[in-house]
Design an enzyme around this catalytic site. Structure first.
Site, PDB file in Angstrom:
ATOM      1  N   HIS A   1     -13.244 -32.942  -6.171  1.00  0.00           N
ATOM      2  CA  HIS A   1     -13.493 -34.080  -5.265  1.00  0.00           C
ATOM      3  C   HIS A   1     -14.246 -35.204  -5.976  1.00  0.00           C
ATOM      4  CE1 HIS A   1     -13.583 -30.936  -1.778  1.00  0.00           C
ATOM      5  NE2 HIS A   1     -12.400 -31.513  -1.814  1.00  0.00           N
TER       6      HIS A   1
ATOM      7  N   ARG B   1     -12.193 -20.924   2.665  1.00  0.00           N
ATOM      8  CA  ARG B   1     -12.826 -20.364   1.456  1.00  0.00           C
ATOM      9  C   ARG B   1     -14.257 -19.926   1.758  1.00  0.00           C
ATOM     10  NH1 ARG B   1     -11.334 -25.504  -1.559  1.00  0.00           N
ATOM     11  NH2 ARG B   1      -9.105 -25.267  -1.965  1.00  0.00           N
TER      12      ARG B   1
ATOM     13  N   ASP C   1      -9.792 -24.909  11.266  1.00  0.00           N
ATOM     14  CA  ASP C   1     -10.013 -26.294  11.683  1.00  0.00           C
ATOM     15  C   ASP C   1     -11.306 -26.380  12.488  1.00  0.00           C
ATOM     16  OD1 ASP C   1      -9.827 -28.783  13.275  1.00  0.00           O
ATOM     17  OD2 ASP C   1      -7.888 -28.948  12.270  1.00  0.00           O
TER      18      ASP C   1
ATOM     19  N   GLU D   1     -10.093 -42.159  -1.797  1.00  0.00           N
ATOM     20  CA  GLU D   1      -9.731 -41.746  -3.158  1.00  0.00           C
ATOM     21  C   GLU D   1      -8.578 -42.579  -3.705  1.00  0.00           C
ATOM     22  OE1 GLU D   1      -9.908 -37.970  -1.156  1.00  0.00           O
ATOM     23  OE2 GLU D   1     -10.311 -37.006  -3.070  1.00  0.00           O
TER      24      GLU D   1
ATOM     25  N   ARG E   1     -12.405 -28.476  14.448  1.00  0.00           N
ATOM     26  CA  ARG E   1     -12.275 -28.909  15.842  1.00  0.00           C
ATOM     27  C   ARG E   1     -12.049 -27.716  16.770  1.00  0.00           C
ATOM     28  NH1 ARG E   1      -8.371 -33.764  14.151  1.00  0.00           N
ATOM     29  NH2 ARG E   1      -7.883 -32.157  12.637  1.00  0.00           N
TER      30      ARG E   1
ATOM     31  N   ASN F   1       0.032 -38.798  -4.968  1.00  0.00           N
ATOM     32  CA  ASN F   1      -0.677 -37.520  -4.972  1.00  0.00           C
ATOM     33  C   ASN F   1       0.383 -36.444  -4.752  1.00  0.00           C
ATOM     34  OD1 ASN F   1      -2.287 -35.314  -4.603  1.00  0.00           O
ATOM     35  ND2 ASN F   1      -3.547 -36.216  -2.993  1.00  0.00           N
TER      36      ASN F   1
ATOM     37  N   GLU G   1     -17.032 -37.249   8.227  1.00  0.00           N
ATOM     38  CA  GLU G   1     -16.823 -38.564   8.847  1.00  0.00           C
ATOM     39  C   GLU G   1     -16.779 -38.494  10.372  1.00  0.00           C
ATOM     40  OE1 GLU G   1     -13.243 -40.272   7.122  1.00  0.00           O
ATOM     41  OE2 GLU G   1     -13.970 -39.767   5.120  1.00  0.00           O
ATOM     42  N   ASN G   2     -16.322 -37.339  10.871  1.00  0.00           N
ATOM     43  CA  ASN G   2     -16.021 -37.280  12.307  1.00  0.00           C
ATOM     44  C   ASN G   2     -16.897 -36.379  13.164  1.00  0.00           C
ATOM     45  OD1 ASN G   2     -13.520 -38.968  12.414  1.00  0.00           O
ATOM     46  ND2 ASN G   2     -12.877 -37.471  10.889  1.00  0.00           N
TER      47      ASN G   2
ATOM     48  N   ARG H   1      -3.014 -38.889  -8.924  1.00  0.00           N
ATOM     49  CA  ARG H   1      -4.144 -37.992  -8.763  1.00  0.00           C
ATOM     50  C   ARG H   1      -3.830 -36.704  -9.521  1.00  0.00           C
ATOM     51  NH1 ARG H   1      -6.650 -35.359  -3.260  1.00  0.00           N
ATOM     52  NH2 ARG H   1      -8.415 -34.439  -4.316  1.00  0.00           N
TER      53      ARG H   1
HETATM   54  P1  ADP Z   1      -8.695 -31.773   3.412  1.00  0.00           P
HETATM   55  O1  ADP Z   1      -8.410 -33.158   2.868  1.00  0.00           O
HETATM   56  O2  ADP Z   1      -9.628 -30.959   2.587  1.00  0.00           O
HETATM   57  O3  ADP Z   1      -7.487 -31.028   3.880  1.00  0.00           O
HETATM   58  P2  ADP Z   1      -9.937 -33.228   5.603  1.00  0.00           P
HETATM   59  O4  ADP Z   1     -10.887 -34.108   4.871  1.00  0.00           O
HETATM   60  O5  ADP Z   1      -8.748 -33.844   6.254  1.00  0.00           O
HETATM   61  O6  ADP Z   1      -9.529 -31.983   4.746  1.00  0.00           O
HETATM   62  O7  ADP Z   1     -10.800 -32.487   6.735  1.00  0.00           O
HETATM   63  C1  ADP Z   1     -10.265 -31.543   7.607  1.00  0.00           C
HETATM   64  C2  ADP Z   1     -11.374 -31.115   8.571  1.00  0.00           C
HETATM   65  O8  ADP Z   1     -11.901 -32.270   9.208  1.00  0.00           O
HETATM   66  C3  ADP Z   1     -10.923 -30.169   9.644  1.00  0.00           C
HETATM   67  O9  ADP Z   1     -11.865 -29.122   9.807  1.00  0.00           O
HETATM   68  C4  ADP Z   1     -10.894 -31.033  10.893  1.00  0.00           C
HETATM   69  O10 ADP Z   1     -11.257 -30.308  12.027  1.00  0.00           O
HETATM   70  C5  ADP Z   1     -11.932 -32.092  10.602  1.00  0.00           C
HETATM   71  N1  ADP Z   1     -11.555 -33.354  11.271  1.00  0.00           N
HETATM   72  C6  ADP Z   1     -10.601 -34.217  10.880  1.00  0.00           C
HETATM   73  N2  ADP Z   1     -10.500 -35.248  11.761  1.00  0.00           N
HETATM   74  C7  ADP Z   1     -11.404 -35.007  12.728  1.00  0.00           C
HETATM   75  C8  ADP Z   1     -11.790 -35.705  13.925  1.00  0.00           C
HETATM   76  N3  ADP Z   1     -11.217 -36.838  14.300  1.00  0.00           N
HETATM   77  N4  ADP Z   1     -12.778 -35.153  14.674  1.00  0.00           N
HETATM   78  C9  ADP Z   1     -13.363 -34.012  14.310  1.00  0.00           C
HETATM   79  N5  ADP Z   1     -13.033 -33.314  13.187  1.00  0.00           N
HETATM   80  C10 ADP Z   1     -12.086 -33.797  12.415  1.00  0.00           C
END
Ligand code: ADP
Length: 397
Positions: free
Chosen positions: A180, A241, A283, A384, A285, A7, A334-335, A91
């Site tokens: 995606h 965005r 982010d 992916e 988080r 990628n 996922e998280n 990719r």
């Molecule tokens: P991209 O691939 O579009 O850069 P990701 O799929 O890695 O993005 O997602 C990033 C987002 O996921 C961020 O907002 C981050 O806070 C959230 N994120 C990633 N890992 C965790 C986790 N373990 N707990 C909570 N949020 C998470």
């Protein structure tokens, strides 16, 4: 069979080497800051051996050469001869209207990917560089392109056309492409497997919620609508965005602020979304943390994010005339269980019931709806790279 998945971005390259006989990742890693100071490579093997190489990596050719050297390294390597790599899967962001599925790369394919650089100016040129470098370093090995847009090429015109003068579609191919796609394809297929039902008989809504976020309606194994458009800017509220806005706002703000179209573009792509509303971070988080500590704008940012997902799910249920399953994937999907809980709670009117305990999972494949829920809800970590490796293997076999 061993397949290298690449990628290639503007200043980074991510890679995974798959042993497809066992479908395992033999090694994976990433190169950061190509062409800038402090460039480095991080590498990890299946057995958990890790290394970091800090070295000047002036361009993609040097980067890919370095990652091949690491794959061959006596201590951290996983192959003893470069010939063990049977093929490379790349990719590629934009496959325009032409690439409805993954393809083996030849001169004509390369030329078409180049032509689509105006549709994917931030990605296609770098994807292409990765392809060209691999062709040189692994001569004679098949190279395969897997496009982010392909999965969405099954959308009907009513979903992909914008109600602008038709000539812009004819002249410039202005339409909804969606992105995606490899992720939506992977998780929707996996969802059918987990439900033990034929993919072709299901209505699935796939929510890829990461820093970039999009949602796809998959009916009878085909994508029928998706939230991203000509570019990844449309649709959901994302890290930076804005997603959907009234297009007239662009002219309004540009006139009020006296700014150029480039500046406006940057505001919508880099300064909006969770970051723009919260004023704290892109982010989720950081935004969640601030929201928990009482920050009102952080709370508002999360509310907007969730509300937009709820609206799209509602729209896609209507578009498909029902839904059998909803899938959450990518970093947030996922998280962030709070986000999933908040979204699913708002969909209770559809008879969807969340198993709140099961939902507290992070980064694991799991059914999170109750047995009596009318719609099944899953968390499915996206993969992916595996999809790219599988497509590559299928094409060269
Ligand atoms: P991209 O691939 O579009 O850069 P990701 O799929 O890695 O993005 O997602 C990033 C987002 O996921 C961020 O907002 C981050 O806070 C959230 N994120 C990633 N890992 C965790 C986790 N373990 N707990 C909570 N949020 C998470």
């Amino acid at each position: 069979m061993k397949i290298l998945v690449i990628n290639s971005g503007s200043s980074s390259i991510k890679y995974q080497l798959f042993d497809m006989d066992k479908e395992i990742v033999m090694a994976k890693g990433g190169i950061q800051r190509i062409g800038i100071d402090n460039s480095f490579l991080k590498h990890e093997t299946y057995e958990g051996k890790e290394t970091r190489i800090d070295r000047d990596i002036p361009d993609h050719a040097a980067g890919i050469k370095l990652l091949i050297d690491v794959l061959l390294d006596e201590e951290y390597g996983v192959i003893s001869d470069i010939d063990e790599i049977d093929a490379v899967g790349h990719r590629v962001l934009h496959g325009g209207e032409k690439f409805t599925e993954s393809v083996i790369i030849n001169d004509e394919v390369e030329k078409t990917i180049e032509e689509y650089c105006d549709l994917g100016p931030l990605h296609n040129p770098h994807n292409l560089t990765g392809i060209r470098v691999c062709k040189k370093l692994l001569p004679g090995k098949p190279q395969v392109a897997v496009f982010d847009t392909s999965f969405h090429t099954t959308m009907p015109p009513k979903a992909y056309l914008y109600a602008l003068p038709y000539e812009y579609y004819e002249k410039y191919k202005v339409k909804r492409y969606g992105f995606h796609g490899t992720s939506h394809r992977y998780v929707s297929r996996r969802c059918a497997q987990l439900m033990n039902r034929p993919y072709e008989e299901l209505k699935i809504i796939s929510c890829h919620l990461g820093n970039g976020a999009s949602i796809a309606a998959v009916a009878n194994g085909k994508c029928v609508d998706t939230s991203m458009g000509l570019t990844p800017l449309e649709g959901l509220v994302m890290g930076t965005r804005c997603g959907d806005i009234d297009p007239a706002i662009i002219k309004f703000i540009m006139e009020k602020e006296g700014i150029s179209i480039e500046e406006m573009d940057k505001i919508m792509n880099k300064k909006s979304g969770l970051l723009g509303i919260s004023g704290i971070s892109n982010d989720s988080r950081d935004v969640s943390e601030a929201a928990k500590n009482g920050n009102k704008r952080a709370q508002l940012a999360l509310e907007l994010f969730d509300y937009r997902v709820v609206k799209y799910i509602g729209a896609y249920v209507a578009a498909m005339g029902g839904v059998d399953a909803i899938v959450f994937t990518a970093g947030i999907g996922e998280n962030q269980w709070e986000t999933r809980e908040n979204i699913i709670e708002q969909l209770g009117f559809l008879g969807i019931k969340l198993d709140k305990e099961a939902n507290k999972v992070r980064g694991e494949e799991k059914e999170i709806s109750t047995p009596d829920s009318t719609v099944k809800v899953f968390v499915i970590p996206t993969n992916e790279e595996l999809m790219i490796a599988r497509d590559t293997m299928a094409l060269i076999s």
